[in-house]
Design a protein around this motif. Structure first.
Motif, PDB file in Angstrom:
ATOM      1  N   THR A 104      -0.682  -2.927  -9.652  1.00 10.75           N
ATOM      2  CA  THR A 104       0.165  -3.892  -8.948  1.00 10.75           C
ATOM      3  C   THR A 104       0.380  -3.514  -7.481  1.00 10.75           C
ATOM      4  OG1 THR A 104       2.182  -2.765  -9.672  1.00 10.75           O
ATOM      5  CG2 THR A 104       1.377  -4.583 -11.052  1.00 10.75           C
ATOM      6  N   GLU A 105       0.029  -2.298  -7.090  1.00 12.70           N
ATOM      7  CA  GLU A 105       0.185  -1.855  -5.704  1.00 12.70           C
ATOM      8  C   GLU A 105      -0.980  -2.276  -4.806  1.00 12.70           C
ATOM      9  OE1 GLU A 105       1.074   2.259  -5.106  1.00 12.70           O
ATOM     10  OE2 GLU A 105       2.650   2.284  -6.632  1.00 12.70           O
ATOM     11  N   TYR A 106      -2.019  -2.889  -5.369  1.00 10.76           N
ATOM     12  CA  TYR A 106      -3.248  -3.156  -4.630  1.00 10.76           C
ATOM     13  C   TYR A 106      -3.510  -4.643  -4.453  1.00 10.76           C
ATOM     14  CZ  TYR A 106      -4.228   1.730  -5.620  1.00 10.76           C
ATOM     15  OH  TYR A 106      -4.153   3.086  -5.702  1.00 10.76           O
ATOM     16  N   HIS A 107      -4.270  -4.952  -3.397  1.00  9.14           N
ATOM     17  CA  HIS A 107      -4.765  -6.306  -3.167  1.00  9.14           C
ATOM     18  C   HIS A 107      -6.277  -6.261  -3.016  1.00  9.14           C
ATOM     19  CE1 HIS A 107      -0.630  -7.551  -1.439  1.00  9.14           C
ATOM     20  NE2 HIS A 107      -0.717  -7.860  -2.718  1.00  9.14           N
ATOM     21  N   ILE A 144      -5.478   2.547 -10.515  1.00 10.77           N
ATOM     22  CA  ILE A 144      -6.559   2.514  -9.536  1.00 10.77           C
ATOM     23  C   ILE A 144      -6.342   3.697  -8.615  1.00 10.77           C
ATOM     24  CG2 ILE A 144      -7.632   1.237  -7.644  1.00 10.77           C
ATOM     25  CD1 ILE A 144      -6.623  -1.339  -8.992  1.00 10.77           C
ATOM     26  N   GLU A 145      -7.410   4.437  -8.331  1.00 13.69           N
ATOM     27  CA  GLU A 145      -7.279   5.630  -7.498  1.00 13.69           C
ATOM     28  C   GLU A 145      -7.465   5.284  -6.024  1.00 13.69           C
ATOM     29  OE1 GLU A 145      -8.816  10.165  -7.021  1.00 13.69           O
ATOM     30  OE2 GLU A 145      -9.040   9.099  -8.902  1.00 13.69           O
ATOM     31  N   CYS A 146      -6.428   5.523  -5.242  1.00 10.96           N
ATOM     32  CA  CYS A 146      -6.509   5.388  -3.788  1.00 10.96           C
ATOM     33  C   CYS A 146      -7.107   6.688  -3.244  1.00 10.96           C
ATOM     34  CB  CYS A 146      -5.115   5.179  -3.207  1.00 10.96           C
ATOM     35  SG  CYS A 146      -5.053   5.217  -1.403  1.00 10.96           S
ATOM     36  N   ALA A 205       1.022  -1.625  -1.367  1.00  6.51           N
ATOM     37  CA  ALA A 205       2.371  -1.111  -1.623  1.00  6.51           C
ATOM     38  C   ALA A 205       2.441   0.403  -1.479  1.00  6.51           C
ATOM     39  CB  ALA A 205       2.834  -1.515  -3.012  1.00  6.51           C
ATOM     40  N   GLY A 206       1.411   1.001  -0.921  1.00  7.40           N
ATOM     41  CA  GLY A 206       1.376   2.452  -0.726  1.00  7.40           C
ATOM     42  C   GLY A 206       1.089   2.773   0.723  1.00  7.40           C
ATOM     43  N   CYS A 207      -0.047   3.394   0.969  1.00  9.72           N
ATOM     44  CA  CYS A 207      -0.408   3.836   2.327  1.00  9.72           C
ATOM     45  C   CYS A 207      -0.875   2.685   3.218  1.00  9.72           C
ATOM     46  CB  CYS A 207      -1.483   4.916   2.261  1.00  9.72           C
ATOM     47  SG  CYS A 207      -3.056   4.351   1.556  1.00  9.72           S
ATOM     48  N   ARG A 208      -1.115   1.507   2.622  1.00 11.66           N
ATOM     49  CA  ARG A 208      -1.537   0.289   3.324  1.00 11.66           C
ATOM     50  C   ARG A 208      -2.925   0.397   3.941  1.00 11.66           C
ATOM     51  NH1 ARG A 208       3.606  -1.640   6.646  1.00 11.66           N
ATOM     52  NH2 ARG A 208       2.935  -3.719   6.098  1.00 11.66           N
TER      53      ARG A 208
END
Length: 107
Positions: free
Chosen positions: A15-18, A4-6, A61-64
């Protein structure tokens, strides 16, 4: 796994996204004036279309940060991502166009 592109960090593992629900849902101007039924409708009633849908996602799990995405609910494919406050890139997504309400959890 899917990428998924942030908008700030670039492509990352899903898995880093909600998931944050339907995008572009305006906060009520005067929440204290709402009846219990109106407040419940605001909190719990959302569209559930088959096809393109504007959603909110958090890169937990990244920039929040929160961002919006157009996702096909049939194929799970992300068609576009965009920052809060930017115009919705896909006019035919099953969500109301962005309003003046602030996205991202604050007003």
């Amino acid at each position: 796994m899917m990428l998924i592109e942030c908008p700030w960090c670039g492509p990352r593992n899903e898995t880093e996204y909600h998931y944050g629900g339907q995008a572009h849902v305006a906060y009520p101007e005067d929440p204290s004036a709402l009846t219990d039924a109106e407040w419940a409708r605001y909190l719990f009633y959302r569209q559930n279309p088959k096809g393109l849908f504007a959603e909110r996602w958090s890169h937990a799990a990244g920039c929040r940060r929160w961002f919006n995405a157009i996702r096909d609910t049939v194929t799970y494919e992300f068609k576009a991502v965009y920052k809060p406050g930017e115009p919705q890139p896909t006019a035919n997504a099953n969500a109301p166009a962005a309003t003046t309400a602030t996205q991202g959890g604050t007003k």
